[in-house]
Enzyme design. Structure first.
Site, mmCIF file in Angstrom:
data_model
loop_
_atom_site.group_PDB
_atom_site.id
_atom_site.type_symbol
_atom_site.label_atom_id
_atom_site.label_comp_id
_atom_site.label_asym_id
_atom_site.label_seq_id
_atom_site.Cartn_x
_atom_site.Cartn_y
_atom_site.Cartn_z
ATOM 1 C CB ILE A 23 -0.945 -0.009 1.217
ATOM 2 C CG1 ILE A 23 -1.903 -1.200 1.154
ATOM 3 C CG2 ILE A 23 -1.747 1.294 1.285
ATOM 4 C CD1 ILE A 23 -2.736 -1.391 2.407
ATOM 5 C CG ASP A 69 14.164 1.799 14.290
ATOM 6 O OD1 ASP A 69 12.911 1.815 14.272
ATOM 7 O OD2 ASP A 69 14.818 1.215 15.171
ATOM 8 C CG ASN A 96 1.846 2.816 4.522
ATOM 9 O OD1 ASN A 96 0.679 2.436 4.482
ATOM 10 N ND2 ASN A 96 2.840 2.089 4.038
ATOM 11 N NE ARG A 129 8.144 13.285 19.438
ATOM 12 C CZ ARG A 129 8.638 12.606 20.470
ATOM 13 N NH1 ARG A 129 8.281 12.930 21.704
ATOM 14 N NH2 ARG A 129 9.467 11.598 20.270
ATOM 15 C CB SER A 149 -5.968 -1.630 10.128
ATOM 16 O OG SER A 149 -6.592 -2.840 9.739
ATOM 17 C CE1 TYR A 169 -1.386 -4.449 11.415
ATOM 18 C CE2 TYR A 169 -3.674 -5.178 11.509
ATOM 19 C CZ TYR A 169 -2.670 -4.450 10.895
ATOM 20 O OH TYR A 169 -2.958 -3.715 9.768
ATOM 21 C CE LYS A 173 -1.910 -0.829 11.608
ATOM 22 N NZ LYS A 173 -1.163 0.295 10.984
ATOM 23 C CB VAL A 202 -5.061 -4.314 0.732
ATOM 24 C CG1 VAL A 202 -4.433 -3.777 -0.553
ATOM 25 C CG2 VAL A 202 -5.992 -3.269 1.344
ATOM 26 C CB THR A 204 0.007 -6.381 0.286
ATOM 27 O OG1 THR A 204 -0.270 -7.174 1.464
ATOM 28 C CG2 THR A 204 -0.894 -5.150 0.270
ATOM 29 C CD GLN A 206 1.612 -8.048 6.460
ATOM 30 O OE1 GLN A 206 1.671 -6.891 6.083
ATOM 31 N NE2 GLN A 206 1.497 -8.363 7.729
#
EC number: 1.1.1.138
Length: 262
Positions: A23, A69, A96, A129, A149, A169, A173, A202, A204, A206
């Protein structure tokens, strides 16, 4: 688009974290196609520089990849300052970058927690930030789009009444979506808008590695009956970054094929 409705990012610089694949790459291509110079922040992918340069050549814009990172505050701050110097004043950020660990909850470790939350929550905060501080120093307005998500709202299924075991996860989110509201509230008076874009399922790299039975089950429960293509996420992001969305902040916008109808 309706006649007269156009979006141009010519002479603007937009940052996309995780913008070298999936994405994120679709976002990179979309903002470049609209004329933006694009800074891609990546962690370790060997092809990130090549992918980023290819986008620049395709659309005739400046692009540059920066290894960073996002959980490291000092490195993020220096990277944002370097982007501003290299490509010109930053006008937008798509935060993202995201990761997941799929394990039964009883097997999850503190290391798993740190791995997910350092990127999905603190990394998002860190990047937002750093960009906002730069804008505040310059008294400059800007727009931030955070990739959250639909998993911020649900527990994903692997089968009928079966949970996809990724509690870190999903909870990260949810934290990310609420973080957006807090940042939007704090920075609104400075003209800095912050919104969340929340994809559904989606196609991808992954998700391609998921068991086909799980993918088929998930697709069958989507009203549009399919996974999205990465490019289908880009329209909302482009809108939120643009001057057509100057009264939009603190929102979460779901691009999920209707999944949350249920």
């Amino acid at each position: 688009m309706a006649p007269g409705f156009t979006i141009s990012f010519v002479n603007k610089t937009i940052i996309v974290t995780g913008g070298n694949r999936g994405i994120g790459l679709a976002f990179t291509r979309a903002v470049a196609a609209a004329g933006a110079n694009v800074a891609v922040i990546y962690r370790s992918a060997k092809d990130a520089v090549e992918v980023t340069e290819k986008v620049g050549k395709e659309f005739g814009v400046k692009t540059k990849a920066y290894q960073c990172d996002v959980s490291n505050t000092d490195i993020v701050t220096k990277t944002i300052q370097q982007i501003d110097a290299d490509l010109g004043a930053i006008s937008g950020l798509i935060a993202n970058a995201g990761v997941s660990v799929v394990k039964p909850a009883t097997e999850l470790t503190h290391e798993d927690f740190k791995f997910v939350y350092d990127v999905n929550v603190f990394g998002v905060f860190n990047t937002c930030r750093a960009v906002a501080k730069l804008w505040l120093q310059k008294q400059q307005k800007g727009s931030i789009v955070v990739t959250s998500s639909m998993s911020s709202q649900i527990i994903n299924q692997s089968s009928l009444n079966g949970s996809l075991t990724q509690v870190f996860y999903n909870s990260s989110k949810a934290a990310c979506s609420n973080l957006v509201k807090g940042l939007a509230a704090e920075w609104a008076s400075a003209g800095i808008r912050v919104n969340a874009l929340s994809p559904g399922y989606v196609n991808t790299d992954q998700t391609a590695h998921m068991d086909k039975k799980i993918r088929d089950h998930q697709a069958s429960n989507i009203p549009l009956n399919r996974f999205a293509q990465p490019e289908e996420m880009t329209g909302q992001a482009i809108l939120l970054l643009s001057d057509h969305a100057t009264y939009m902040t603190g929102g979460e916008y779901f691009i999920d094929g209707g999944q949350l109808i249920w």
